[in-house]
Enzyme design. Structure first.
Site, PDB file in Angstrom:
ATOM      1  N   ASP A  79       0.817  -1.212   0.000  1.00  0.00           N
ATOM      2  CA  ASP A  79       0.000   0.000   0.000  1.00  0.00           C
ATOM      3  C   ASP A  79       0.851   1.262   0.000  1.00  0.00           C
ATOM      4  OD1 ASP A  79      -2.133  -1.677   0.062  1.00  0.00           O
ATOM      5  OD2 ASP A  79      -2.769  -1.204   2.099  1.00  0.00           O
TER       6      ASP A  79
ATOM      7  N   ASP B 217      -7.729   4.458  12.706  1.00  0.00           N
ATOM      8  CA  ASP B 217      -6.399   5.054  12.621  1.00  0.00           C
ATOM      9  C   ASP B 217      -6.364   6.363  11.845  1.00  0.00           C
ATOM     10  OD1 ASP B 217      -5.233   3.177  14.205  1.00  0.00           O
ATOM     11  OD2 ASP B 217      -4.420   1.971  12.584  1.00  0.00           O
TER      12      ASP B 217
ATOM     13  N   ARG C   1      -0.380   5.425  17.479  1.00  0.00           N
ATOM     14  CA  ARG C   1      -0.616   6.359  16.376  1.00  0.00           C
ATOM     15  C   ARG C   1      -0.232   7.800  16.705  1.00  0.00           C
ATOM     16  NH1 ARG C   1       0.102   2.249  14.138  1.00  0.00           N
ATOM     17  NH2 ARG C   1      -1.464   1.071  12.988  1.00  0.00           N
TER      18      ARG C   1
ATOM     19  N   SER D  93      -4.896  -9.200   9.168  1.00  0.00           N
ATOM     20  CA  SER D  93      -4.384  -7.838   9.240  1.00  0.00           C
ATOM     21  C   SER D  93      -3.804  -7.670  10.641  1.00  0.00           C
ATOM     22  CB  SER D  93      -5.514  -6.833   9.008  1.00  0.00           C
ATOM     23  OG  SER D  93      -5.062  -5.513   9.231  1.00  0.00           O
TER      24      SER D  93
END
Length: 487
Positions: free
Chosen positions: A101, A211, A182, A263
């Protein structure tokens, strides 16, 4: 303020060829080579900058990566001659992992915004394998620069430990592993953007998750002038196959790593698993899915005892040895994982409105949570514990929602710091086949008095006093009963 070491390139072509040759170095070498451009910025953590204008032939890039980097640069140079379809940006700092990605996002940003792309990777304890080879990958995708920062100590000291002190747990189970990571990454991105003169930041979060909110609220709080680009909310790429096609079209090497059916997000605090069979809440997780912990059934048949030292609500030592925050957590991850500690299976309410199912491994964090709570049972009175627990729910909600830099969380953190000033001492824990239980706790600030609590007679507590207390405490109930009976 120390500046990040970088060499500007006048064009995409010079970016691929200019500059002397040198051997590449990996994240594993970052502490040993200050002469190779490793400089600390104004934020915590060590910064390591790779100038992508210096092509190398070392693995994993090799000559093939050099050729693809040249092709990617030529492609981007041709695109730059036309007006970018989504507006013009000067330079974008991209949160970069080196996966498919983010590798595709690099040329997409250059094509659609006519900008230079600085890739940024944060080391928050995800493991050296995820950081290896990023220089070659970023170069091959068309980035002008790669910055890697070691944020592990900052992550644990300034983000994990405040949540631990606050007792923050989301929806009864979740210890906020991704939620805490994050903002520390986004904070570092804002600082790197300032260092390199970027006018925008970008991330690879999807439009369906939490996120994206966590990254962008941090950007807003720390530098509202930065533009934010979220390709997954803009582009036409719908999935992995589309991304591979785009990569091939733009001469970007496709990562050849085996695609996991799950994931995952890993950092020093936890490892999360989502997707595949976990999307059905009725399915039991497969035994081979777990990576940080053994199955409790396979854990040692003998328990292990650990002593956790705590100062003002913050863990500082293991078995009498003072350790840095990151080192302490890392060692407890190993110990806890060996005993199958810290596995949870949770259906949670995402911030964006949907429910999701995740399985989390938090071995060291589970041990530390147990230790702090056990010590608080000695050092905090009833009213304080109850108020702390009530506020911890809101604290966890704010962290989960990405509001780390919200004044409310900061004010609540000041409260937590104040009331845990006396939470100093040690706790002994027993680890056995997935369970953590306290076997001892001690503190010089303990509110527990054996001479008062003992069933033996004492001078301080007169048992006869209880009769008057009960009559007054139960008076409202007695009056109501009298009313109902007409007395």
């Amino acid at each position: 303020m120390a500046q990040l070491k970088a060499i500007s390139a006048s064009s995409s072509i010079s970016l691929a060829f200019n500059g002397p040759k040198r051997d590449s170095f990996t994240v594993a070498d970052k502490l040993s080579f200050p002469a190779l451009g490793v400089k600390s910025s104004e934020v915590n953590g060590r910064a390591m900058v790779f100038d992508c204008s210096k092509a190398t032939t070392t693995t994993p890039g090799g000559l093939g990566y050099r050729r693809q980097a040249v092709q990617a640069a030529l492609s981007s140079d041709q695109v730059a001659k036309t007006s970018p379809p989504r507006g013009k940006l000067n330079k974008v700092v991209l949160a970069y992992s080196g996966g498919l990605d983010t590798s595709v996002i690099v040329p997409w940003l250059r094509e659609n915004y006519g900008c230079e792309v600085v890739c940024f990777t944060a080391d928050v304890g995800q493991g050296i394998k995820e950081l290896d080879g990023l220089e070659a990958k970023a170069k091959a995708s068309g980035a002008v620069q790669l910055v890697v920062k070691d944020l592990q100590e900052e992550f644990v000291k300034d983000f994990i430990f405040p949540c631990l002190r606050a007792g923050a747990i989301y929806e009864r189970k979740y210890l906020l592993g991704t939620s805490m990571a994050r903002p520390v990454i986004a904070k570092a991105m804002v600082d790197v953007a300032k260092e390199v003169g970027a006018d925008a930041v970008a991330h690879g979060c999807t439009g369906k998750g939490n996120d994206q909110v966590r990254f962008e609220l941090t950007f807003f709080a720390l530098n509202p002038e930065l533009q934010v680009v979220a390709p997954w909310r803009e582009w036409d790429i719908q999935g992995r196959e589309d991304a591979i096609d785009y990569a091939k079209k733009h001469n970007v090497p496709v990562p050849v790593t085996k695609k996991s059916i799950y994931s995952r997000d890993r950092n020093l605090w936890h490892l999360s698993h989502e997707g595949d069979i976990l999307e059905d809440p009725a399915n039991e997780p497969q035994k081979d899915m777990y990576m940080m912990s053994v199955d409790p059934e396979d854990a040692p048949n003998e328990p292990e005892y650990v002593d956790i030292g705590i100062e003002a609500g913050i863990p500082v030592s293991l078995n009498g040895h003072k350790l840095s925050p990151a080192t302490l957590l890392s060692k407890l991850n190993d110990v806890g994982g060996k005993h199958g500690i810290g596995r949870i299976d949770l259906v949670e309410n995402r911030l964006v409105g949907m429910k999701s199912r995740g399985v989390y491994e938090t071995p060291g964090g589970t041990i530390l949570f147990a230790a702090v709570q056990e010590l608080e049972s000695l050092t905090l009175d009833r009213e304080t514990i109850q108020e702390k627990d009530r506020l911890a729910l809101k604290y966890a909600e704010l962290v989960y929602a990405g509001r780390w830099f919200d004044p409310l969380r900061e004010a609540m953190d000041a409260f937590m710091e104040k009331i845990t000033e006396t939470t100093t001492g040690s706790v002994r824990l027993k680890l056995y086949k997935g369970s953590v239980s306290a076997t001892g706790r001690q503190s010089a600030n303990s509110l527990y008095r054996q001479d008062i609590s003992s069933f033996e007679s004492g001078d301080i507590y007169n048992q006869a006093d209880a009769a008057g207390f009960i009559r007054l405490y139960g008076l409202p109930m007695r009056v109501r009963a009298m009313l109902e009976k007409g007395i």
